[in-house]
Scaffold this active site. Structure first.
Site, PDB file in Angstrom:
ATOM      1  N   GLU A   1      27.587  -0.876  33.688  1.00  0.00           N
ATOM      2  CA  GLU A   1      28.750  -1.336  32.933  1.00  0.00           C
ATOM      3  C   GLU A   1      28.707  -2.857  32.806  1.00  0.00           C
ATOM      4  O   GLU A   1      28.095  -3.541  33.622  1.00  0.00           O
ATOM      5  CB  GLU A   1      30.002  -0.850  33.684  1.00  0.00           C
ATOM      6  CG  GLU A   1      31.319  -0.753  33.025  1.00  0.00           C
ATOM      7  CD  GLU A   1      31.519  -0.718  31.531  1.00  0.00           C
ATOM      8  OE1 GLU A   1      30.705  -1.227  30.754  1.00  0.00           O
ATOM      9  OE2 GLU A   1      32.593  -0.215  31.143  1.00  0.00           O
ATOM     10  N   ASP A   2      29.319  -3.365  31.770  1.00  0.00           N
ATOM     11  CA  ASP A   2      29.329  -4.817  31.581  1.00  0.00           C
ATOM     12  C   ASP A   2      30.385  -5.471  32.462  1.00  0.00           C
ATOM     13  O   ASP A   2      30.110  -6.390  33.206  1.00  0.00           O
ATOM     14  CB  ASP A   2      29.513  -5.194  30.099  1.00  0.00           C
ATOM     15  CG  ASP A   2      30.679  -4.478  29.418  1.00  0.00           C
ATOM     16  OD1 ASP A   2      31.410  -3.711  30.085  1.00  0.00           O
ATOM     17  OD2 ASP A   2      30.861  -4.677  28.209  1.00  0.00           O
TER      18      ASP A   2
ATOM     19  N   ASP B   1      37.416  -4.212  34.620  1.00  0.00           N
ATOM     20  CA  ASP B   1      38.686  -4.921  34.507  1.00  0.00           C
ATOM     21  C   ASP B   1      39.757  -4.046  35.161  1.00  0.00           C
ATOM     22  O   ASP B   1      39.925  -4.074  36.375  1.00  0.00           O
ATOM     23  CB  ASP B   1      38.943  -5.218  33.023  1.00  0.00           C
ATOM     24  CG  ASP B   1      40.179  -6.074  32.792  1.00  0.00           C
ATOM     25  OD1 ASP B   1      40.759  -6.559  33.766  1.00  0.00           O
ATOM     26  OD2 ASP B   1      40.568  -6.254  31.624  1.00  0.00           O
TER      27      ASP B   1
ATOM     28  N   PHE C   1      39.559 -14.012  29.375  1.00  0.00           N
ATOM     29  CA  PHE C   1      38.760 -13.240  28.436  1.00  0.00           C
ATOM     30  C   PHE C   1      37.383 -13.871  28.275  1.00  0.00           C
ATOM     31  O   PHE C   1      37.240 -15.032  27.911  1.00  0.00           O
ATOM     32  CB  PHE C   1      39.456 -13.058  27.091  1.00  0.00           C
ATOM     33  CG  PHE C   1      38.892 -11.871  26.380  1.00  0.00           C
ATOM     34  CD1 PHE C   1      39.259 -10.581  26.747  1.00  0.00           C
ATOM     35  CD2 PHE C   1      37.919 -12.026  25.403  1.00  0.00           C
ATOM     36  CE1 PHE C   1      38.686  -9.467  26.138  1.00  0.00           C
ATOM     37  CE2 PHE C   1      37.344 -10.919  24.781  1.00  0.00           C
ATOM     38  CZ  PHE C   1      37.731  -9.641  25.157  1.00  0.00           C
TER      39      PHE C   1
ATOM     40  N   ARG D   1      28.371 -11.385  21.195  1.00  0.00           N
ATOM     41  CA  ARG D   1      27.531 -10.586  22.095  1.00  0.00           C
ATOM     42  C   ARG D   1      26.168 -11.227  22.306  1.00  0.00           C
ATOM     43  O   ARG D   1      25.518 -11.013  23.325  1.00  0.00           O
ATOM     44  CB  ARG D   1      27.296  -9.181  21.513  1.00  0.00           C
ATOM     45  CG  ARG D   1      28.537  -8.306  21.452  1.00  0.00           C
ATOM     46  CD  ARG D   1      28.104  -6.857  21.173  1.00  0.00           C
ATOM     47  NE  ARG D   1      29.192  -6.023  20.709  1.00  0.00           N
ATOM     48  CZ  ARG D   1      30.054  -5.391  21.519  1.00  0.00           C
ATOM     49  NH1 ARG D   1      29.957  -5.520  22.817  1.00  0.00           N
ATOM     50  NH2 ARG D   1      30.992  -4.634  21.013  1.00  0.00           N
TER      51      ARG D   1
HETATM   52  P1  IMP Z   1      38.702  -1.547  31.858  1.00  0.00           P
HETATM   53  O1  IMP Z   1      38.830  -0.120  31.438  1.00  0.00           O
HETATM   54  O2  IMP Z   1      40.006  -2.271  31.795  1.00  0.00           O
HETATM   55  O3  IMP Z   1      38.027  -1.725  33.215  1.00  0.00           O
HETATM   56  O4  IMP Z   1      37.855  -2.278  30.752  1.00  0.00           O
HETATM   57  C1  IMP Z   1      36.501  -2.250  30.733  1.00  0.00           C
HETATM   58  C2  IMP Z   1      35.962  -2.549  29.347  1.00  0.00           C
HETATM   59  O5  IMP Z   1      36.802  -3.459  28.629  1.00  0.00           O
HETATM   60  C3  IMP Z   1      34.639  -3.256  29.465  1.00  0.00           C
HETATM   61  O6  IMP Z   1      33.584  -2.327  29.417  1.00  0.00           O
HETATM   62  C4  IMP Z   1      34.627  -4.189  28.273  1.00  0.00           C
HETATM   63  O7  IMP Z   1      34.070  -3.547  27.165  1.00  0.00           O
HETATM   64  C5  IMP Z   1      36.070  -4.483  28.001  1.00  0.00           C
HETATM   65  N1  IMP Z   1      36.488  -5.788  28.585  1.00  0.00           N
HETATM   66  C6  IMP Z   1      37.280  -5.997  29.663  1.00  0.00           C
HETATM   67  N2  IMP Z   1      37.450  -7.300  29.907  1.00  0.00           N
HETATM   68  C7  IMP Z   1      36.736  -7.951  28.960  1.00  0.00           C
HETATM   69  C8  IMP Z   1      36.496  -9.361  28.684  1.00  0.00           C
HETATM   70  O8  IMP Z   1      36.959 -10.288  29.369  1.00  0.00           O
HETATM   71  N3  IMP Z   1      35.696  -9.613  27.618  1.00  0.00           N
HETATM   72  C9  IMP Z   1      35.145  -8.646  26.843  1.00  0.00           C
HETATM   73  N4  IMP Z   1      35.333  -7.331  27.065  1.00  0.00           N
HETATM   74  C10 IMP Z   1      36.127  -6.990  28.105  1.00  0.00           C
HETATM   75 MG    MG Z   2      32.357  -1.963  27.628  1.00  0.00          MG
END
Ligand code: IMP
Ligand code: MG
Length: 183
Positions: free
Chosen positions: A103-104, A107, A156, A169
């Site tokens: 995963e990238d 959050d 962000f 990206r």
């Molecule tokens: P989560 O479900 O809130 O954990 O969000 C995870 C996904 O949200 C990641 O795989 C990203 O694609 C996107 N995401 C969350 N924070 C950021 C950020 O700061 N920049 C860009 N994408 C984000």
């Molecule tokens: Mg993602």
């Protein structure tokens, strides 16, 4: 530096050094299983994690398969909607295989929580999660990560696969996006 970036958090060289460490750790973890003929599959969540997975795969010496899923939760905004949809499903059968989810950024953890539940129903030998970045401070679903590239601030972030509205990206580094770009 790109004009929309407020601050670089992780430079290109720092990211590559960390990817090499995680790749070597994967080689250690799975080489015995691979020697027994067990299969390992790297699974990336499109589109953000594709760049990280491409580098990680080349930093790893075990034989592996690569697959991709696309999930949507953010739309074009900068906060998670909490609702996760499968946009592109697995191509490979993961039954009996060791799945390494790449995963990238972690959050809220909602995306990974959804994905792990989904993968468990497909009866893999094991599931482990690797995330390049983890944001602190927010209430998070309880996701166990085998490897975390870097901890990062609750701002962000874009670059090295991460986007805002599909842009940035291709930046080779990871940086904080200037708030005036999305406010
Ligand atoms: P989560 O479900 O809130 O954990 O969000 C995870 C996904 O949200 C990641 O795989 C990203 O694609 C996107 N995401 C969350 N924070 C950021 C950020 O700061 N920049 C860009 N994408 C984000
Ligand atoms: Mg993602």
């Amino acid at each position: 530096m790109h004009k929309d970036i407020k601050e670089i958090l992780f430079a290109d060289t720092e990211i590559q050094a960390r990817v090499a460490e995680i790749g070597a750790a994967l080689t250690d973890e799975y080489s015995e299983a691979a020697a027994r003929g067990e299969e390992v599959i790297l699974l990336s969540v499109l589109r953000g994690a594709a760049i990280f997975m491409a580098d990680l795969a080349r930093a790893t010496e075990i034989p592996l398969e690569m697959d991709y899923m696309a999930l949507s939760s953010y739309g074009r905004g900068t906060t998670s909607s909490g609702e996760v949809k499968i946009v592109k499903d697995l191509t490979s059968d993961i039954q009996g295989k060791h799945v390494v989810v790449v995963e990238d950024i972690l959050d809220s953890g909602l995306t990974l929580q959804f994905l792990i539940n989904y993968l468990q129903q497909r009866d893999p030998a094991s599931i482990e999660v690797i995330t390049l970045l983890r944001k602190r401070a927010k209430a998070q679903a309880d996701i166990k990560c085998a490897h975390i590239g870097f901890e990062c601030p609750d701002e962000f972030i874009v670059g090295y696969g991460l986007d805002y509205a599909e842009r940035y990206r291709n930046l080779p580094y990871i940086g904080i996006l200037k708030p005036e770009v999305y406010e």
